[in-house]
Structure formats: C-alpha cells, structure tokens
Design a protein around this motif. Structure first.
Motif, PDB file in Angstrom:
ATOM      1  N   ASP A  48       0.604  -0.768  -0.399  1.00 34.19           N
ATOM      2  CA  ASP A  48      -0.155   0.383   0.627  1.00 34.19           C
ATOM      3  C   ASP A  48       0.594   1.036  -0.150  1.00 34.19           C
ATOM      4  O   ASP A  48       0.478   2.645   0.955  1.00 34.19           O
ATOM      5  CB  ASP A  48      -1.055  -0.193   1.057  1.00 34.19           C
ATOM      6  N   GLY A  49       1.828   1.138   0.075  1.00 34.93           N
ATOM      7  CA  GLY A  49       2.785   2.338  -1.111  1.00 34.93           C
ATOM      8  C   GLY A  49       3.475   2.471   1.087  1.00 34.93           C
ATOM      9  O   GLY A  49       5.093   2.959   1.184  1.00 34.93           O
ATOM     10  N   ALA A  50       3.125   2.089   1.911  1.00 34.21           N
ATOM     11  CA  ALA A  50       4.167   1.720   3.602  1.00 34.21           C
ATOM     12  C   ALA A  50       4.417   0.700   3.967  1.00 34.21           C
ATOM     13  O   ALA A  50       5.559   0.415   4.227  1.00 34.21           O
ATOM     14  CB  ALA A  50       3.023   2.598   4.566  1.00 34.21           C
TER      15      ALA A  50
END
Length: 86
Positions: A48-50
């Motif tokens: 999720d990008g993180a």
C-alpha cells in the motif's frame, strides 16, 4: 459457588462436563467458542506504499449457545484468535 456446567443448563448439554460462562437471566450464554487461523498466500506481493505483504491472515470464529451457532471472520493478526479464546 460452583461453576455451572453445560449438562446442568436447562437448555441441555453442549458437551460432557464442558464449562459454561455464567449469564444474567434472560441474556444469551456461550457454551462453546472455536477459532481457526488461516494464512493464504497472495498471487503476487502486494503493498500500500508503506507496507508490503505476500499473504493474508483470516481468523474464523464459531460460537454456540445451547442450540444456535454463529460463524464470523475477519482479517488480521493470528493473535486475534487468542483474544477471542479468552
């Protein structure tokens, strides 16, 4: 005070000598809780990008109360099953 047992409950026995949780009169009681944890791999890594992950964990709970049974599930950490069991 003695701990109530399923065989002594007016709705019948859920198991031979299985312990019951005490309930207030007129409220539901729980005589059995079963949990299962499943880890399902994803087809490809996801993120999720993180955070990134390569599997999903599902917790399944089955609760019975003198004749009725309910089934529920959620996604989360396997430790959630231990919380439900307590």
């Amino acid at each position: 005070m003695m701990t109530p047992r399923a065989a002594d409950h007016p709705l019948g026995a859920a198991g031979d000598g299985e312990l019951l949780h005490t309930a207030v009169e007129g409220e539901p009681f729980v005589d059995r809780v079963e949990t299962a944890v499943y880890t399902v791999p994803t087809y490809t890594p996801e993120g999720d990008g993180a955070l990134a992950w390569d599997s999903t964990t599902m917790i399944v709970v089955q609760v019975s109360d003198g004749g009725a049974t309910g089934l529920g599930y959620t996604y989360g950490a396997a430790a959630a099953a231990q919380v439900v069991e307590r």
